[in-house]
Design a protein around this motif. Structure first.
Motif, short mmCIF file in Angstrom:
data_model
loop_
_atom_site.label_atom_id
_atom_site.label_comp_id
_atom_site.label_asym_id
_atom_site.label_seq_id
_atom_site.Cartn_x
_atom_site.Cartn_y
_atom_site.Cartn_z
N HIS A 176 56.97 24.55 -8.41
CA HIS A 176 56.23 23.58 -9.20
C HIS A 176 54.86 23.35 -8.56
O HIS A 176 54.77 23.11 -7.37
CB HIS A 176 56.98 22.24 -9.28
CG HIS A 176 58.24 22.31 -10.07
ND1 HIS A 176 59.48 22.14 -9.52
CD2 HIS A 176 58.45 22.55 -11.39
CE1 HIS A 176 60.41 22.26 -10.44
NE2 HIS A 176 59.80 22.51 -11.60
N CYS A 177 53.83 23.43 -9.37
CA CYS A 177 52.50 22.98 -8.96
C CYS A 177 52.37 21.54 -9.44
O CYS A 177 52.34 21.28 -10.66
CB CYS A 177 51.41 23.86 -9.56
SG CYS A 177 49.73 23.31 -9.14
N LEU A 178 52.33 20.62 -8.49
CA LEU A 178 52.30 19.19 -8.79
C LEU A 178 50.88 18.67 -8.72
O LEU A 178 50.11 19.06 -7.85
CB LEU A 178 53.18 18.42 -7.80
CG LEU A 178 54.64 18.87 -7.69
CD1 LEU A 178 55.34 18.04 -6.62
CD2 LEU A 178 55.36 18.73 -9.03
N PHE A 179 50.56 17.76 -9.61
CA PHE A 179 49.27 17.09 -9.60
C PHE A 179 49.49 15.63 -9.25
O PHE A 179 50.45 15.01 -9.69
CB PHE A 179 48.59 17.23 -10.97
CG PHE A 179 48.37 18.66 -11.36
CD1 PHE A 179 47.24 19.34 -10.96
CD2 PHE A 179 49.33 19.34 -12.11
CE1 PHE A 179 47.04 20.67 -11.31
CE2 PHE A 179 49.15 20.67 -12.46
CZ PHE A 179 48.00 21.33 -12.06
N ALA A 180 48.60 15.10 -8.43
CA ALA A 180 48.79 13.74 -7.95
C ALA A 180 47.45 13.03 -7.82
O ALA A 180 46.44 13.65 -7.45
CB ALA A 180 49.51 13.74 -6.60
N VAL A 189 52.49 11.41 -7.50
CA VAL A 189 52.73 12.60 -8.31
C VAL A 189 52.79 12.23 -9.78
O VAL A 189 53.37 11.22 -10.18
CB VAL A 189 54.04 13.28 -7.86
CG1 VAL A 189 54.38 14.45 -8.79
CG2 VAL A 189 53.92 13.77 -6.43
N GLN A 190 52.18 13.08 -10.63
CA GLN A 190 52.17 12.89 -12.08
C GLN A 190 53.30 13.68 -12.74
O GLN A 190 53.78 14.67 -12.21
CB GLN A 190 50.82 13.34 -12.64
CG GLN A 190 49.64 12.62 -12.04
CD GLN A 190 49.70 11.13 -12.27
OE1 GLN A 190 49.56 10.65 -13.40
NE2 GLN A 190 49.91 10.36 -11.20
N ASP A 339 52.37 8.38 -13.82
CA ASP A 339 53.00 8.53 -12.52
C ASP A 339 54.49 8.82 -12.67
O ASP A 339 55.18 8.19 -13.49
CB ASP A 339 52.86 7.24 -11.70
CG ASP A 339 51.43 6.98 -11.25
OD1 ASP A 339 50.57 7.86 -11.46
OD2 ASP A 339 51.18 5.90 -10.69
N ALA A 340 54.99 9.77 -11.89
CA ALA A 340 56.43 9.99 -11.82
C ALA A 340 57.06 8.91 -10.96
O ALA A 340 56.40 8.35 -10.07
CB ALA A 340 56.72 11.37 -11.24
N LEU A 350 59.70 15.62 -14.85
CA LEU A 350 58.51 16.44 -15.04
C LEU A 350 58.41 16.98 -16.46
O LEU A 350 59.42 17.38 -17.06
CB LEU A 350 58.52 17.61 -14.05
CG LEU A 350 58.41 17.25 -12.57
CD1 LEU A 350 58.45 18.51 -11.72
CD2 LEU A 350 57.14 16.44 -12.28
N ALA A 351 57.20 17.01 -16.98
CA ALA A 351 56.89 17.71 -18.22
C ALA A 351 56.23 19.02 -17.82
O ALA A 351 55.16 19.03 -17.20
CB ALA A 351 55.96 16.88 -19.09
#
Length: 393
Positions: A176-180, A189-190, A339-340, A350-351
């Motif tokens: 997973h490439c996570l964006f935050a 984390v988003q 936000d997650a 996650l989407a």
């Protein structure tokens, strides 16, 4: 036509050529590291020169897969401050020279470091207490753990605005490439995330204008994947070496200051200038044909190249790029996600997209059929669902 001109050269250790170049985001400073080597080279790239400011003696690093790797390093985003993980301590280097090591928490074996975009916190992984289950937030001055955060690995790529970062959580089945968005101390984390097949990727790297990012990997082939931001649309996916007969350097990418132009270092010593949207590439031959071992872009847009003979070369790129226009891309991205939760299994919230298709939680819970062209991780998910039987509510 783009021209490259040699500004400066610096010799090095042929036995341990630099494998990773990390440039300061705003200052003419860089650091070079190598697998299995104790030397960390601090470099000055100001005004077209290239000189060694210090050589730090640091314990060799490891990768998340247990292999020997370059040391974990991080530049402060604004100040001339370098932090290096050295076993049970953190070494700090400033323009005044190295300072006394700061001890890390008991049990800490940090394999990756990153400063928060405001420079107030140092992010470190894996956690001293929970290993790869979480990450630590440190006080950069004391090394004290001030908090914990979601797990991440490999590295952190910051959007040039400083308002968003991207990192990875790797697994053999999928990454997973996570964006935050940077919180008060830790990453938040988003829910919107990118999913990549298998593992073995390098840290995400945003372009100078923030409108693209590239990810290099994976564990089985020399893939190059470029995505648009904030849409996460797949722009380019290619294999650098189809027959796998040549070993490409792992840290061989650098964005040009011009929008959408990516530089790629090759095993033959040449540099490829790639327009990622048109997929047109121009090869710039090397005068000495020495293989490239690492590549990075300095704060002023020059290219810093490491070669297999241990040497370093600083190159100017002409014509120079015009000043970048400010944009609201991060705001657009954040408006489309949230936000997650801080606790629980992150994957449940996650989407996901791979840049072409998207999946909801319900999709992944019920999918049972895939085609041969589908990614491995999706085929595995479908197989698991078939084994478990129909989902119930």
């Amino acid at each position: 036509m783009t021209e490259l001109a040699v500004l400066a050269r610096l010799s090095g250790d042929e036995e341990f050529p630099v494998e990773q170049l990390t440039c300061h985001p705003r200052l003419p400073l860089a650091v070079g590291t190598s697998s299995g080597c104790r030397s960390v080279r601090v470099l000055d790239c100001a005004e077209g020169r290239l000189r060694e400011l210090a050589v730090l003696d640091v314990e060799p690093g490891t990768t998340p897969w247990g292999d020997s790797g370059p040391q974990a390093v991080a530049w402060h985003p604004h100040r001339p401050l370098l932090v290096v993980a050295d076993g049970e301590s953190l070494l700090r280097w400033t323009a005044d020279g190295p300072s006394d090591p700061v001890r890390t928490p008991a049990g800490a074996e940090y394999e990756a470091l990153a400063f928060s975009p405001d420079g107030g916190s140092l992010w470190a992984t894996p956690s001293a207490e929970d290993g790869w289950e979480s990450s630590d937030v440190l006080d950069p001055a004391t090394g004290e753990v001030t908090g914990t955060a979601r797990s991440w690995d490999t590295g952190v790529g910051a959007h040039p605005s400083g308002e968003l970062v991207a990192t990875l959580t790797s697994d053999q089945g999928a990454t997973h490439c996570l964006f935050a968005r940077p919180g008060d101390t830790a990453m938040r984390v988003q829910r919107q995330a990118l999913i990549l097949d298998v593992d073995g990727y390098r840290a995400p790297l945003f372009s100078a204008d923030g409108r693209h990012f590239v990810i290099r990997g994976n564990a089985y082939v020399d893939m190059l994947e470029v995505f648009a931001f904030p849409s996460l649309r797949s722009v380019l996916s290619t294999t650098l070496d189809e027959d796998r007969s040549v070993e490409w350097p792992r840290e061989n990418l650098a964005w040009d200051a011009r929008p959408g132009v990516l530089w790629i270092g090759t095993p033959t010593g040449s540099l490829l200038e790639l327009d990622v949207e048109s997929e047109e590439a121009t090869e710039h031959a090397s005068p000495d044909a020495l293989p490239i071992s690492a590549l990075a872009a300095t704060a002023d847009g020059s290219l810093l190249v490491a070669r297999d003979d241990g040497g370093l070369v600083l190159l100017s790129v002409r014509p120079a790029a015009p000043a970048l226009e400010p944009n609201n891309d991060v705001a657009v991205f954040l408006a489309g996600t949230e936000d997650a939760p801080l606790d629980g299994e992150l994957e449940d919230h996650l989407a996901l997209t791979d840049g072409t298709s998207s999946w909801t939680d319900d999709d992944l819970a019920t999918i049972t059929e895939t085609g041969p062209g589908d990614p491995t991780w999706l085929q595995i998910q479908a197989q698991m669902n078939r084994f478990r039987g129909p989902a119930t509510t």
